[in-house]
Design a protein around this motif. Structure first.
Motif, PDB file in Angstrom:
ATOM      1  N   LEU A  54       0.817  -1.210   0.000  1.00  0.00           N
ATOM      2  CA  LEU A  54       0.000   0.000   0.000  1.00  0.00           C
ATOM      3  C   LEU A  54       0.852   1.262   0.000  1.00  0.00           C
ATOM      4  CD1 LEU A  54      -2.842  -1.065   2.435  1.00  0.00           C
ATOM      5  CD2 LEU A  54      -2.904  -0.946  -0.052  1.00  0.00           C
ATOM      6  N   ARG A  55       2.003   1.231   0.661  1.00  0.00           N
ATOM      7  CA  ARG A  55       2.884   2.398   0.652  1.00  0.00           C
ATOM      8  C   ARG A  55       3.379   2.701  -0.750  1.00  0.00           C
ATOM      9  NH1 ARG A  55       6.628   0.860   5.457  1.00  0.00           N
ATOM     10  NH2 ARG A  55       5.442  -0.929   5.111  1.00  0.00           N
ATOM     11  N   ASP A  56       3.566   1.653  -1.562  1.00  0.00           N
ATOM     12  CA  ASP A  56       4.017   1.873  -2.930  1.00  0.00           C
ATOM     13  C   ASP A  56       2.902   2.402  -3.821  1.00  0.00           C
ATOM     14  OD1 ASP A  56       6.496   0.946  -2.227  1.00  0.00           O
ATOM     15  OD2 ASP A  56       6.160  -1.086  -2.981  1.00  0.00           O
ATOM     16  N   LEU A  57       1.661   2.043  -3.525  1.00  0.00           N
ATOM     17  CA  LEU A  57       0.536   2.389  -4.392  1.00  0.00           C
ATOM     18  C   LEU A  57      -0.218   3.639  -3.966  1.00  0.00           C
ATOM     19  CD1 LEU A  57      -0.992  -1.169  -4.911  1.00  0.00           C
ATOM     20  CD2 LEU A  57       0.430   0.118  -6.502  1.00  0.00           C
ATOM     21  N   CYS A  58      -0.220   3.964  -2.678  1.00  0.00           N
ATOM     22  CA  CYS A  58      -1.103   5.014  -2.155  1.00  0.00           C
ATOM     23  C   CYS A  58      -0.326   6.178  -1.556  1.00  0.00           C
ATOM     24  CB  CYS A  58      -2.008   4.435  -1.072  1.00  0.00           C
ATOM     25  SG  CYS A  58      -2.932   2.999  -1.617  1.00  0.00           S
ATOM     26  N   LEU A  59      -1.040   7.286  -1.419  1.00  0.00           N
ATOM     27  CA  LEU A  59      -0.490   8.440  -0.716  1.00  0.00           C
ATOM     28  C   LEU A  59      -0.532   8.169   0.787  1.00  0.00           C
ATOM     29  CD1 LEU A  59      -2.309  11.270  -2.675  1.00  0.00           C
ATOM     30  CD2 LEU A  59       0.079  10.598  -2.888  1.00  0.00           C
ATOM     31  N   PRO A  60       0.435   8.641   1.548  1.00  0.00           N
ATOM     32  CA  PRO A  60       0.457   8.363   2.991  1.00  0.00           C
ATOM     33  C   PRO A  60      -0.775   8.877   3.733  1.00  0.00           C
ATOM     34  CG  PRO A  60       2.546   9.299   2.282  1.00  0.00           C
ATOM     35  CD  PRO A  60       1.617   9.363   1.113  1.00  0.00           C
ATOM     36  N   GLU A  61      -1.308  10.020   3.335  1.00  0.00           N
ATOM     37  CA  GLU A  61      -2.447  10.578   4.054  1.00  0.00           C
ATOM     38  C   GLU A  61      -3.749   9.843   3.751  1.00  0.00           C
ATOM     39  OE1 GLU A  61      -1.439  13.056   0.466  1.00  0.00           O
ATOM     40  OE2 GLU A  61      -0.345  12.581   2.271  1.00  0.00           O
ATOM     41  N   LYS A  62      -3.791   9.030   2.718  1.00  0.00           N
ATOM     42  CA  LYS A  62      -5.007   8.286   2.368  1.00  0.00           C
ATOM     43  C   LYS A  62      -4.802   6.786   2.531  1.00  0.00           C
ATOM     44  CE  LYS A  62      -6.830  11.712  -0.655  1.00  0.00           C
ATOM     45  NZ  LYS A  62      -8.111  11.921  -1.223  1.00  0.00           N
ATOM     46  N   LEU A  63      -3.929   6.406   3.426  1.00  0.00           N
ATOM     47  CA  LEU A  63      -3.569   4.994   3.575  1.00  0.00           C
ATOM     48  C   LEU A  63      -4.745   4.150   4.062  1.00  0.00           C
ATOM     49  CD1 LEU A  63      -1.110   3.224   3.132  1.00  0.00           C
ATOM     50  CD2 LEU A  63      -0.534   3.523   5.523  1.00  0.00           C
ATOM     51  N   THR A  64      -5.542   4.641   5.009  1.00  0.00           N
ATOM     52  CA  THR A  64      -6.659   3.838   5.519  1.00  0.00           C
ATOM     53  C   THR A  64      -7.748   3.666   4.455  1.00  0.00           C
ATOM     54  OG1 THR A  64      -7.648   5.822   6.472  1.00  0.00           O
ATOM     55  CG2 THR A  64      -6.277   4.477   7.924  1.00  0.00           C
ATOM     56  N   GLU A  65      -8.042   4.726   3.724  1.00  0.00           N
ATOM     57  CA  GLU A  65      -9.034   4.625   2.653  1.00  0.00           C
ATOM     58  C   GLU A  65      -8.530   3.694   1.542  1.00  0.00           C
ATOM     59  OE1 GLU A  65     -10.954   7.448  -0.791  1.00  0.00           O
ATOM     60  OE2 GLU A  65     -10.251   8.398   1.052  1.00  0.00           O
ATOM     61  N   CYS A  66      -7.267   3.794   1.252  1.00  0.00           N
ATOM     62  CA  CYS A  66      -6.667   2.958   0.216  1.00  0.00           C
ATOM     63  C   CYS A  66      -6.676   1.486   0.642  1.00  0.00           C
ATOM     64  CB  CYS A  66      -5.250   3.423  -0.062  1.00  0.00           C
ATOM     65  SG  CYS A  66      -4.490   2.663  -1.484  1.00  0.00           S
ATOM     66  N   GLU A  67      -6.454   1.245   1.922  1.00  0.00           N
ATOM     67  CA  GLU A  67      -6.484  -0.136   2.421  1.00  0.00           C
ATOM     68  C   GLU A  67      -7.890  -0.724   2.277  1.00  0.00           C
ATOM     69  OE1 GLU A  67      -5.176  -2.681   6.357  1.00  0.00           O
ATOM     70  OE2 GLU A  67      -5.355  -0.508   6.501  1.00  0.00           O
ATOM     71  N   ARG A  68      -8.906   0.062   2.565  1.00  0.00           N
ATOM     72  CA  ARG A  68     -10.282  -0.402   2.419  1.00  0.00           C
ATOM     73  C   ARG A  68     -10.584  -0.714   0.956  1.00  0.00           C
ATOM     74  NH1 ARG A  68     -14.553   1.951   0.600  1.00  0.00           N
ATOM     75  NH2 ARG A  68     -13.610   4.010   0.626  1.00  0.00           N
ATOM     76  N   GLN A  69     -10.195   0.185   0.056  1.00  0.00           N
ATOM     77  CA  GLN A  69     -10.423  -0.026  -1.366  1.00  0.00           C
ATOM     78  C   GLN A  69      -9.647  -1.245  -1.880  1.00  0.00           C
ATOM     79  OE1 GLN A  69      -9.311   3.652  -3.199  1.00  0.00           O
ATOM     80  NE2 GLN A  69     -11.252   4.663  -2.708  1.00  0.00           N
ATOM     81  N   CYS A  70      -8.470  -1.439  -1.352  1.00  0.00           N
ATOM     82  CA  CYS A  70      -7.655  -2.578  -1.747  1.00  0.00           C
ATOM     83  C   CYS A  70      -8.325  -3.877  -1.344  1.00  0.00           C
ATOM     84  CB  CYS A  70      -6.263  -2.467  -1.120  1.00  0.00           C
ATOM     85  SG  CYS A  70      -5.169  -3.847  -1.507  1.00  0.00           S
ATOM     86  N   ARG A  71      -8.814  -3.932  -0.128  1.00  0.00           N
ATOM     87  CA  ARG A  71      -9.485  -5.156   0.332  1.00  0.00           C
ATOM     88  C   ARG A  71     -10.754  -5.443  -0.473  1.00  0.00           C
ATOM     89  NH1 ARG A  71      -6.592  -6.991   4.334  1.00  0.00           N
ATOM     90  NH2 ARG A  71      -5.572  -5.594   5.782  1.00  0.00           N
ATOM     91  N   GLU A  72     -11.504  -4.391  -0.824  1.00  0.00           N
ATOM     92  CA  GLU A  72     -12.695  -4.577  -1.653  1.00  0.00           C
ATOM     93  C   GLU A  72     -12.321  -5.074  -3.048  1.00  0.00           C
ATOM     94  OE1 GLU A  72     -14.664  -0.812  -1.658  1.00  0.00           O
ATOM     95  OE2 GLU A  72     -15.338  -0.988   0.427  1.00  0.00           O
ATOM     96  N   ALA A  73     -11.278  -4.484  -3.625  1.00  0.00           N
ATOM     97  CA  ALA A  73     -10.841  -4.896  -4.960  1.00  0.00           C
ATOM     98  C   ALA A  73     -10.313  -6.331  -4.949  1.00  0.00           C
ATOM     99  CB  ALA A  73      -9.760  -3.946  -5.475  1.00  0.00           C
ATOM    100  N   LEU A  74      -9.609  -6.695  -3.895  1.00  0.00           N
ATOM    101  CA  LEU A  74      -9.084  -8.050  -3.772  1.00  0.00           C
ATOM    102  C   LEU A  74     -10.221  -9.052  -3.632  1.00  0.00           C
ATOM    103  CD1 LEU A  74      -6.400  -9.512  -3.694  1.00  0.00           C
ATOM    104  CD2 LEU A  74      -6.388  -9.274  -1.231  1.00  0.00           C
ATOM    105  N   ALA A  75     -11.240  -8.699  -2.868  1.00  0.00           N
ATOM    106  CA  ALA A  75     -12.410  -9.575  -2.721  1.00  0.00           C
ATOM    107  C   ALA A  75     -13.136  -9.725  -4.058  1.00  0.00           C
ATOM    108  CB  ALA A  75     -13.343  -9.032  -1.657  1.00  0.00           C
ATOM    109  N   ALA A  76     -13.246  -8.624  -4.820  1.00  0.00           N
ATOM    110  CA  ALA A  76     -13.906  -8.672  -6.120  1.00  0.00           C
ATOM    111  C   ALA A  76     -13.121  -9.543  -7.107  1.00  0.00           C
ATOM    112  CB  ALA A  76     -14.083  -7.273  -6.681  1.00  0.00           C
TER     113      ALA A  76
END
Length: 82
Positions: A54-76
């Motif tokens: 996530l550090r490589d893909l996302c901005l540091p200030e949006k890490l929690t939102e990015c983690e949520r989106q990542c988990r949703e995308a992974l589930a999809a």
């Protein structure tokens, strides 16, 4: 007479060193460019949502939102595979 040899020599050098199999349509350079273009257009496939990824893909200030989106995308992605 020597002036006639210079263009002939240049033509032989250019003709002998040119690589038509590399530069022509379907040549090695053409195939390499096509492969690079396909790789850049192919969608990113997530394999994990670990903090290092996530550090490589996302901005540091949006890490929690990015983690949520990542988990949703992974589930999809997992649903699409089944």
């Amino acid at each position: 007479m020597r002036r006639g040899y210079i263009p002939l020599l240049l033509w032989v050098l250019v003709g002998g060193t040119a690589r038509p199999h590399a530069f022509g349509k379907g040549g090695t350079i053409d195939r390499a460019v096509l492969k690079d273009m396909e790789a850049s257009v192919r969608p990113l496939k997530l394999t994990d949502c670990e903090p290092a990824t996530l550090r490589d893909l996302c901005l540091p200030e949006k890490l929690t939102e990015c983690e949520r989106q990542c988990r949703e995308a992974l589930a999809a992605q997992e649903e699409e595979e089944w």
